[in-house]
Each structure stands twice: as structure tokens, then as C-alpha cells.
Design an enzyme around this catalytic site. Structure first.
Site, short mmCIF file in Angstrom:
data_model
loop_
_atom_site.label_atom_id
_atom_site.label_comp_id
_atom_site.label_asym_id
_atom_site.label_seq_id
_atom_site.Cartn_x
_atom_site.Cartn_y
_atom_site.Cartn_z
N ASP A 102 -6.82 13.76 13.70
CA ASP A 102 -5.85 12.69 13.00
C ASP A 102 -6.59 12.44 11.73
OD1 ASP A 102 -4.01 10.45 13.31
OD2 ASP A 102 -5.84 9.21 13.51
N ASP A 135 -8.91 8.33 17.31
CA ASP A 135 -9.38 7.07 17.46
C ASP A 135 -9.48 6.45 18.99
OD1 ASP A 135 -7.15 6.06 17.80
OD2 ASP A 135 -7.04 4.99 15.60
N GLY A 192 7.38 -5.18 -5.27
CA GLY A 192 7.73 -3.90 -5.75
C GLY A 192 7.44 -3.28 -7.11
N GLY A 211 4.11 -4.83 -8.93
CA GLY A 211 2.66 -5.20 -9.25
C GLY A 211 2.47 -6.60 -9.70
N VAL A 212 1.50 -6.96 -10.59
CA VAL A 212 1.22 -8.41 -10.69
C VAL A 212 1.34 -8.53 -12.31
CG1 VAL A 212 -0.06 -8.61 -8.73
CG2 VAL A 212 -1.28 -8.00 -10.69
N LEU A 229 -0.89 -6.75 -17.24
CA LEU A 229 -0.07 -6.40 -16.46
C LEU A 229 -0.60 -5.08 -15.58
CD1 LEU A 229 3.05 -5.42 -18.88
CD2 LEU A 229 2.77 -7.61 -17.17
N ASP A 256 -4.14 6.94 19.56
CA ASP A 256 -3.76 8.40 19.66
C ASP A 256 -3.71 9.02 21.37
OD1 ASP A 256 -3.68 8.95 16.78
OD2 ASP A 256 -5.91 9.08 16.75
N ALA A 292 -0.67 -11.24 -14.79
CA ALA A 292 -1.86 -12.27 -14.92
C ALA A 292 -2.14 -12.72 -16.35
CB ALA A 292 -2.91 -11.82 -13.81
#
Lengths: 61, 961
Positions: B627, B826, B694, B696-697, B707, B830, B699
Site C-alpha cells: 500500500d 497499515d 481553491g 491559495g493564500v 501570494l 487495508d 498575506a
């Protein structure tokens, strides 16, 4: 009838057949051999007879 | 004609035709020509027809019976009866054929046999016909009984148990609750003991299933309460001559097991003190007249009466246990190794007595007393028992080591006072104190303090692990440097150590498929050995002695010549040698001893097999599926590449991005902040912060407009990123998520984030490929990301975009292509895929072992343990195969020799003591071979750990300047 008795009877029968077949041998060989055949036959038969009889007894009403 | 009868009829005809063919073949061998053979057939056509018809009927009935049994679940006893019937029938055939040979045997020089079969023609024919009739009767009865049982059952029932009516209940719509009785059994010495106990307990009414493990000395009995009681089960085992007690947990079990083993060692050791000195004297007495011995050994020691006096205490002292145990076993219908020993010792002793007191009886006379055979046979068997008791204790060393980790005392705070209490009285939420050098008594979470803890005994980690507030600690591990306090979270049977012990115990008590075959062979062995001994006796008595006996005959490795031995003595000697030499101990020990050593070795490395079948399956893997997320990779994004625009610097770029994201809860933002902190950058809060979903940020940090986001954010704010788009596309091609950074409206660079590989993933995958395994990766991620990760690892086969519920079908698909597949996951997410795989490996379970699914639990979060698992499994199965090879070779070679196969060339007969010696050697070979497994070191322990690979662990790459 318990397994020990049936086993003994069958083993004895085998020993008797052996003794009959070995009639031309010396008494020691004939009867000693019959004893050995009896022991081995009894050992061979017991593990088959004991569980078989036990199961048979369980099924009886 | 019903289709169900066509097969029995075909087999019946085939049986008749085969028999006539066999008859013709045998008679033709000794007759002058085919016309003569046909003459003989015509003369006795009625006899041949009767026998062939009888045999055909038996074959047909047997085939029909098998069909009935197969269709309706099967009854073991009926199968046995049918097999018995066929065996007697076959005997009758042979008898009848031999009768016919009476006319041709003289032609090939077997005049003795000819006389016999001519003289006893009538009994032989009667015997043949009687056994034939008996066989038919037995099978008819079995068919009738089974058909009746099936008719009374309203629907196809599960396997009908011979124990009685209970299993019929499910058939009429009721279920009866079963209970399980766990027993510790002492006194078992070999596989036939397992078979004896399983047979005797299994025949008790109300016992549904019984599994006995020789090497662990345990039995697990599933029974229906009310029909049978634990006391009855234990009594049945004790009646067979073994000690049975209910299994305890933890230290009490350890103590009891050790006491029982010690008792057995002491008992057999005491008998050795009797058997060996006396046996040595008997040997000296026997050889008194030979070599230089007359100068040292008084003549009186060779006197037959003295030898009788010395041997008798051996036979009725140390040897008595075999007679008593075999009698007890036979009463319950069980033939075990004790019986072989008893018949061997008894026969040798009996011959010796006969030759002493009746020297003319035909057993070789006064010069062949065989006292040393009875004495040394007993001594060797006792030695074997003693060695087995010693080595069996060593085999369960892994469990003992684990149990010894459980500390007895814990220091807890109660009513604000520090007190010492027994470790098993610690309760959940107790405050526990641990000082340097002390073992941690239970599992818990550190509240305060700091220390390094050695967890190597449980996890195999070589380095101590640092523990501080909030960290988990495992009971049984060793606190090294500091003191700390922790809150108990799991106590008693819930602790990781208790779970590990239980898992290892269960694995060692389980049976691998290969062992079931060995058990079957060993279990039936004793019975067939007695049949063989009888057949050998009859052969040498009626035929072999007359035809082959020579006065040059000698006993192997003894001074005896058997010139004077009569027919009975000769046949008996060979028969006894067959009994003694046919020891299934080595066959029975081969698999469980190696499994015990292998699973113990694995546990030392933090690898817990849930059963012996998992070891066998792991050794035969051809493909392995990992996995991806959380198994090959860490399962959380991390900064992998930082590419500043020309003139920019990495630290400045990352610092600004981290500052902009410091208040973000987005996983990518958290990865950037974590990345900056890991590189030692101070991350201050931004002056302003705005998340654009959708995108970003946006600041403001350190007086600059920042940006950070995807192409859409850059396009919205009209930032030209053409100069770095090429680099971005390259990184995206590697499956990474790229974020652009613009400062004050100008592009400043880009940051790539991706899920990173775990340490050692590349090394583990590389080794697995080198082992010849096909390695595949399974993930729900998109194909591009998955392939990028696979490229780094060197994995060719990528199963991408697989939904969690479809993982099991992907495993199934590979299995359908003929692969034996392991799935590494894990353990929780799984679970279906782990269960579907031939071997499911739950990795990184830590201390929560009980929750794990799969067949193998890897305690550490280290992929290299997957490699070690396969190596240990392969080494264990290699050992199993070697052991089985030696055990089977021993029997395959020695039994024919003991039966006199080479006698006509060598005129040597295997003496009973020689047989006992060989028997002991076979068990010892298997035991010593198994102990070599202790020297096994996994490949990865032999190699230094590699430095982290660039693509996997490098914090920054690509365009870093």
C-alpha cells in the site's frame, strides 16, 4: 463385548492359524511364533477395535 | 443406468481384470511358457474367477463408498473400514496367487514354499475366500449405515462427527456453544504421542476438535459442555501416561512448564543412572571373552545368570515406563512409541531368558543371550528421552525470554504515597514511577520526566528510544538513563507484551500444512510398523529362512554368529529390529521444532507470525503488494523542492511562504511551515492573512505582499510566471504539488510539496526484487503521482486509482494470475486486502497488536522487516524440509535394511541395540539441525544502514541553489 476381548479372540484366531500353518516346525518355533503373532495381531487390532466399538456404542439408542 | 453407479462398476471391472492380469503375470514368471500358464488357469479357473470376482466387487463397493462419503461430508471410520476391507481382500488375492505358485515355485527353486502351499492348499483357499467375504461384508455395512444416517438428516449436515449426536444439531437448526480447554501436557516425547492424545481425546463423546503441539507441550480441546467435562479430558490424557494441567498465563505458566520439564529431566536422568552403568556392565560381560577384555573383566561377569541379574533391574526399572504406558494406550485403543519400545525390549529380554534357561530352544543357543540388546536398547531410549526433555525446553526459549521480561514489581503513587505493588495489580490510570535501570511494568503514556528506553527485546530496534511527556511506553522494556512518571493505559493481558506472548504462543501451537502431512505419517506409522513387523516375521518364518539363511549369519556390531539360530529366533530378531528402528520421532519433530525456532527468531526482530501456516505461506511468495500511503510513504506531505526565481534565495523564499501559511490549516500550508521550522527558520506571524479557496493564500508579511498558490491565483492577480513554468511542469511530472510564490506582484519562485518515502523503502524494495519477488504498489492516488513514487522505488507494477473497497479484488486479480501474494499495509484501512492476500503483513502496529488484521504483524514501522519476514520464513521452511528429508531418508534406508533386504548379500542382521542407536541418532540429527536456526541473521543486520536516498529524504532538491 469390549475391544480387549474381541481383540484377544481375533488375535488368538490368528495365532491358531499360524500354529496350524507351522505344524512342521519345532514346538518352540511353532508356539513361540504363535505367541509373537498373537502379540502383534493384538497390538494391530486394538487401535482399530477400541475407537470403532466406542463409536458404535455411542450410536446405539 | 445411473451415472453414480458407472464409476464403481468400471472400477470393479478394472479390479477383476487387473487381478487376472496379475495372476497370469506371476504364474508366467515361473512357468515354462504361456501355454503352460494358460493350462494352469484353465485347471483352476473356478478359483481365479471367485477371487477376481470378489476383488472386483470389493473395488466397486469401495469406489461407491468413497462417492457416498464425499457427497455427504464423510465418515472417517467408514473410510477406515472400507480400506480395511480392501486390505483383507488384497491379502486373500495374494494368498490365492501364492497357492497357484505352488505348482511353479519348484521351477524357480523355491521348494520350501511349494511344499507349504501344496500342503496347506485348503486353509489358504479358505483364508482367502473368508477374508474376501469379510471385506465385502464390512463395506456393505459401512454403506448401509452411512446411507441410513444421511436419510435421517433433513439437510446436508456438516462433517458428521463420530463422537455422537451433537453435530446433528446444526442440521435441525440448533447450535450448541463450544468451549475451549487449554492444557499443558508433559511427558510427550514424539509425534506418536501427539497422535495418541489426539486420537484418545478426539474419541471422547462431546469433543469437537483437539490440537496437540509436541514442541510447545500444549493441547487445545474444543468440546461441548454437558457432554464431556474438562476433568474427563484430563483423565483420558493421564490414563495414557502423560501429565495434563490447565494452562496458566504469564509467569505461573512459565513456572509450571519449567517445573514439569525439570521433573521429566530429573526422572529420566535418574533412570539413566540405573540404565547406563548396569548396561555398561552387561556389555562388558557380553564381550568378556573378546580382545583384551579377559585381562580386566572377571569371567564371572560373562556368566549368563549374572547378565540376567544385571539386565532384569534395567528392564523392570527404567524400562517399566514403556510397558505401563503402552498398556494404558492399548486400553484406549492407541498405539504409540512406548509400544515399539516395549515390544523391542520385551522381545530381546525374552529371547535372552529363553537362551539362558532353555538353551536348546532354537534361539541361537547359550552363546546368543542378547542381554546387552535389552539393556542397551533401554539405555539408548532413556538417553533419547532425556535429550528430548532438554532440547524441548530450549525450543520454547523465545516465549520464556519474553515472559521473563514481565517485571514482578511496580512502583505506583496511591493516596499521594509511593508504594511497591505486584505488577499484575497495577490498574488503568495508576500513576507509575520508573527509575533508571528498571523495567517498565505496564503500558502507558509518559506524564513527566525524560529518558531513553531500550525496546530491543520487543521491537528489535537496536538503539534506545527517547521518551518524554506524551510518548507511549511499553511494559517489559528497559528504562536506561532518566526517571519518569507515566499513566498506565493497558495492564494485565492487555499489555503489548502479553499480546506478543499470546501471539507467539498461538503461532507455535498452530500447525503448518506441511506438518499435517508429517503428523498423519507419524500417527499412522506405529500401526503400519507393527503390520510390517508381522509381515516380515511371517515372511522370514515361512519362506526366507528356508531359502536364504546361511550359517555365516552375524549380528551387526556384535560378537554373535547366528549359525545355530532356529527359524523362530531368526524371524523374531528381524521382526524386533524393524519395530525398534522404525521411529517416527524425527518425522514428528521435524516441522514443529523448526517452526518454534523460526517464529521465536522472528519475534526477536519484532515480527509476529500469527500461525505456522503464515510462515509456510511467506516462504512461498512470488509477489508482494505495498500500500503506498502510510506504508511506502510517510502519509503526510513534506517540502521536497524549493526553486527561487533568478536572484532569489531558498531561505528567504521558504521563510516568506511559511510566514504566509502559519495560520493556515491546509495540509500543504502545514507542510511548508513544518519544512521551514525543520530547516531552522524563524516563522513569524503575518501582518494580514486571507485564504482564497481553491487558489491559495494572500498575506502581508515583513512589509511585503505575498501570494502563495496555484496558477489560477497567479492568473487572477496577473503575475507572469512564464519563467518558472517549465520547472513547475517538471516537478508536477514527478507527482509533486507545486505552489507559486509572488512577492509584491513579481514571481519569486516555487515550492513543491509531496508525500515522501519512508526511510529504507528503496532498500527494502530493492532487496525484495533481488529475492525474485514481483513488487507492486497499490494506491488510491492518481496514476502520475503513483508512477513518480514507483520510479523512485524501482517498482514496475503500479495499481493506481484503486478505491479502498477494491484493494482486495486487486490482490485477488494477481492471485488469479498464479501469484502467491503478500499484501503490506497499515493493518486497519487495508484489512480486506490483508485478509485476501496469501500473507497479509500489518506494518507499524506499535503496541496495538491485538487490533491488527493480517497474518504477520510487524511491530516496528520499518519496511526492512518485510524483507526479514520473508528471510526468516524461507530459512524456517528450509530447515523444515531438511529435517523432513533426514527423517524420511532415515526411515526409508533403515527399515528395509532391518527387514533383511541386504541379508542375502551381507548375511548381517541389524541387532536391536544397533537399531536403538540409529533411532536415537535420527532424533538427534533433527534437533541439532534445528538449533542451527538460532545462528540465522537477517541480511539487513549484516549490512550497514544506507544513507537516505536523495529522492526520498532530501529536504530540498531540484532547483535549490
Amino acid at each position: 463385548m469390549n475391544a480387549g476381548l474381541i481383540g484377544t479372540i481375533l488375535a488368538l484366531a490368528a495365532a491358531v492359524i499360524f500354529a496350524a500353518a507351522a505344524s512342521g516346525s519345532t514346538p518352540v518355533a511353532r508356539y513361540g511364533g504363535a505367541a509373537w503373532v498373537f502379540i502383534l495381531m493384538w497390538i494391530i487390532l486394538m487401535p482399530m477395535l477400541a475407537p470403532w466399538l466406542r463409536r458404535r456404542r455411542m450410536r446405539e439408542p | 443406468m445411473s451415472r453414480s453407479y458407472s464409476k464403481p462398476i468400471a472400477f470393479g471391472l478394472l479390479g477383476s481384470i487387473s487381478l487376472i492380469g496379475l495372476y497370469l503375470g506371476i504364474v508366467r514368471v515361473g512357468s515354462a511358457s504361456w501355454p503352460h500358464t494358460v493350462d494352469l488357469l484353465v485347471t483352476d479357473w473356478y478359483l481365479v474367477a471367485a477371487v477376481a470376482t470378489g476383488f472386483g466387487i470389493q473395488m466397486g463397493l469401495f469406489t461407491h463408498l468413497r462417492q457416498v462419503l464425499r457427497q455427504n461430508g464423510g465418515v472417517r471410520s467408514a473410510t477406515a473400514m472400507a480400506a480395511g476391507g480392501t486390505a483383507t481382500s488384497t491379502t486373500s488375492m495374494v494368498a490365492c496367487c501364492l497357492h497357484h505358485l505352488a505348482e511353479v515355485l519348484p521351477i524357480i527353486g523355491l521348494s520350501g514354499a511349494a511344499v507349504f502351499f501344496t500342503t496347506y492348499k485348503v486353509p489358504v483357499i479358505l483364508f482367502g475366500l473368508a477374508t474376501n467375504g469379510l471385506g465385502i461384508g464390512i463395506m456393505l455395512r459401512a454403506i448401509r449405515r452411512h446411507t441410513r444416517a444421511v436419510r435421517t438428516s433433513p439437510r446436508p449436515s456438516p462433517r458428521v462427527s463420530p463422537q455422537g449426536g451433537t453435530p446433528m444439531l446444526p442440521a435441525i437448526g440448533y447450535e450448541v456453544g463450544r468451549e475451549t480447554l487449554q492444557l499443558h501436557i508433559s511427558g510427550m516425547s514424539c509425534a506418536s504421542c501427539v497422535s495418541s492424545i489426539e486420537g484418545a481425546v478426539g474419541n471422547l463423546p462431546g469433543v469437537a476438535r483437539v490440537t496437540v503441539t509436541l514442541t510447545a507441550g500444549t493441547a487445545s480441546v474444543e468440546y461441548y459442555p454437558g457432554t464431556v467435562t474438562p476433568a474427563q479430558i484430563k483423565k483420558t490424557i493421564r490414563d495414557l501416561g502423560y501429565e495434563a494441567a490447565e494452562r496458566l498465563d504469564g509467569a505461573a505458566a512459565l513456572d509450571r512448564e519449567r517445573e514439569a520439564r525439570q521433573r521429566e529431566i530429573t526422572r529420566q536422568g535418574r533412570w539413566m543412572l540405573v540404565a547406563w552403568p548396569l548396561g555398561f556392565l552387561v556389555m562388558l560381560g557380553t564381550f568378556q571373552a573378546m580382545w583384551i577384555l579377559p585381562r580386566f573383566v572377571p569371567e564371572v561377569l560373562g556368566n549368563r545368570l549374572v547378565l540376567f541379574a544385571l539386565t532384569t533391574p534395567i528392564v523392570f526399572g527404567p524400562g517399566l515406563q514403556f510397558f505401563v504406558n503402552s498398556y494404558r494406550g492399548l486400553r484406549l485403543g492407541v498405539a504409540d512409541m512406548n509400544l515399539l519400545y516395549a515390544t523391542g525390549i520385551g522381545a530381546a529380554y525374552l529371547i535372552a531368558i529363553i537362551n539362558t534357561f532353555w538353551p536348546d530352544a532354537g534361539f541361537g543357543g547359550p552363546q546368543a543371550t542378547f542381554y546387552e540388546a535389552a539393556a542397551l536398547l533401554t539405555a539408548f531410549i532413556i538417553l533419547g528421552r532425556y535429550l528430548e526433555a532438554l532440547t524441548r525446553g530450549r525450543a520454547s526459549e523465545a516465549i520464556r525470554k519474553l515472559m521473563s521480561l514481565q517485571p514482578k514489581i511496580a512502583r505506583v503513587v496511591r493516596d499521594e504515597a509511593e508504594i511497591e505493588i505486584p505488577a499484575d495489580e497495577v490498574e488503568v490510570d495508576d500513576l507509575v514511577l520508573v527509575r533508571p535501570g528498571e523495567r517498565i511494568p505496564v503500558d502507558g503514556v509518559v506524564l513527566d520526566g525524560y529518558s531513553a528506553v531500550d525496546q530491543s527485546m520487543l521491537t528489535g530496534e537496536s538503539m534506545p528510544v527517547e521518551k518524554r511527556a506524551g510518548d507511549e511506553v511499553i511494559g517489559g522494556t528497559m528504562n536506561k538513563t532518566g526517571a519518569f512518571r507515566f499513566r498506565a493505559t493497558r495492564v494485565g493481558r492487555e499489555t503489548a507484551l502479553a499480546q506478543i506472548i499470546k501471539l507467539v504462543e498461538d503461532a507455535q501451537a498452530s500447525k503448518a500444512p506441511i506438518q499435517k502431512l508429517a503428523d498423519l505419517v507419524a500417527g499412522k506409522f506405529i500401526f503400519w510398523v507393527h503390520v510390517l513387523a508381522l509381515a516380515v516375521f511371517l515372511f522370514w518364518f515361512f519362506l526366507g529362512y528356508d531359502v536364504f539363511f546361511s550359517p555365516q549369519t552375524r549380528l551387526m556390531l556384535t560378537p554373535y554368529t547366528l549359525a545355530g539360530v532356529g527359524v523362530f529366533g531368526f524371524a523374531l530378531l528381524i521382526s524386533v529390529a524393524v519395530l525398534v528402528i522404525s521411529c517416527p520421532c524425527a518425522v514428528g519433530m521435524a516441522t514443529p521444532s523448526a517452526m518454534m525456532a523460526g517464529t521465536g527468531k522472528a519475534a526477536e526482530h519484532g515480527i509476529l507470525f500469527k500461525g505456522a501456516d503464515a510462515v509456510e505461506a511467506a516462504s512461498r511468495l512470488t509477489a508482494i503488494i505495498f500500500d503506498k500511503t502510510g506504508t511506502l510513504t510517510r502519509g503526510e506531505p513534506a517540502v521536497t523542492d524549493i526553486v527561487p526565481a533568478p536572484g532569489g534565495d531558498v531561505a528567504g523564499l521558504l521563510g516568506l511562504a511559511a510566514s504566509a501559511e502559519v495560520n493556515s490549516e491546509h495540509p500543504l500550508g502545514e507542510a511548508i511551515v513544518r519544512g521551514a521550522r525543520e530547516r531552522g527558520l524563524a516563522v513569524g506571524p503575518p501582518e494580514s492573512f486571507e485564504a482564497v479557496p481553491g487558489r491559495g493564500v494572500i498575506a502581508r508579511s515583513a512589509g511585503r505582499d505575498v501570494l502563495l498558490g496555484n496558477r489560477k491565483l497567479m492568473a487572477d492577480r496577473a503575475v507572469a510566471i512564464d519563467a518558472i513554468t517549465g520547472e513547475a511542469e517538471r516537478l508536477e511530472g514527478e507527482g509533486k504539488t507545486v505552489m507559486f510564490l509572488a512577492v509584491d506582484g513579481r514571481p519569486a519562485g516555487l515550492i513543491a510539496v509531496a508525500d515522501t518515502l519512508k526511510p529504507n523503502s528503496i532498500q527494502a524494495v530493492g532487496l525484495l526484487r533481488r529475492f525474485g519477488l514481483e513488487v507492486a504498489m497499490l494506491t488510491g492516488d492518481n496514476r502520475r503521482t503513483a508512477e513518480a513514487i514507483a520510479r523512485q522505488l524501482g517498482i514496475d507494477q503500479v495499481l493506481a486509482e484503486v478505491l479502498p473497497q477494491d484493494k482486495a479484488s486487486e490482490v485477488q486479480r494477481l492471485q488469479g494470475a498464479g501469484h502467491r501474494v503478500a499484501m503490506v499495509g497499515d493493518g486497519i484501512n487495508d484489512a480486506p486486502a490483508l485478509a485476501q492476500a496469501d500473507v497479509g503483513m500489518a506494518i507499524g502496529s506499535g503496541t496495538d497488536i491485538a487490533k491488527e488484521s493480517g497474518h504477520v504483524v510487524l511491530v516496528k514501522d520499518d519496511l526492512r522487516d518485510v524483507v526479514t519476514t520473508i528471510e526468516v520464513a524461507r530459512a524456517t521452511m528450509r530447515k523444515v524440509k531438511q529435517n523432513l528429508f533426514w527423517a524420511f531418508v532415515y526411515n526409508a534406508v533403515t527399515i528395509p535394511v532391518a527387514a533383511g533386504l541386504l541379508y542375502t548379500r551381507t548375511y548381517l542382521v541389524v541387532s536391536p541395540e544397533m537399531a536403538a542407536f540409529l533411532m536415537a541418532i535420527s532424533s538427534l540429527t533433527v534437533t541439532l539441525n534445528t538449533t542451527l536456526l538460532k545462528r540465522f541473521v537477517p541480511t539487513l543486520r549484516l549490512r550497514p544502514e544506507p544513507k537516505p536516498a536523495g529522492g526520498a529524504l532530501a529536504p530540498v532538491a531540484g532547483g535549490q541553489s
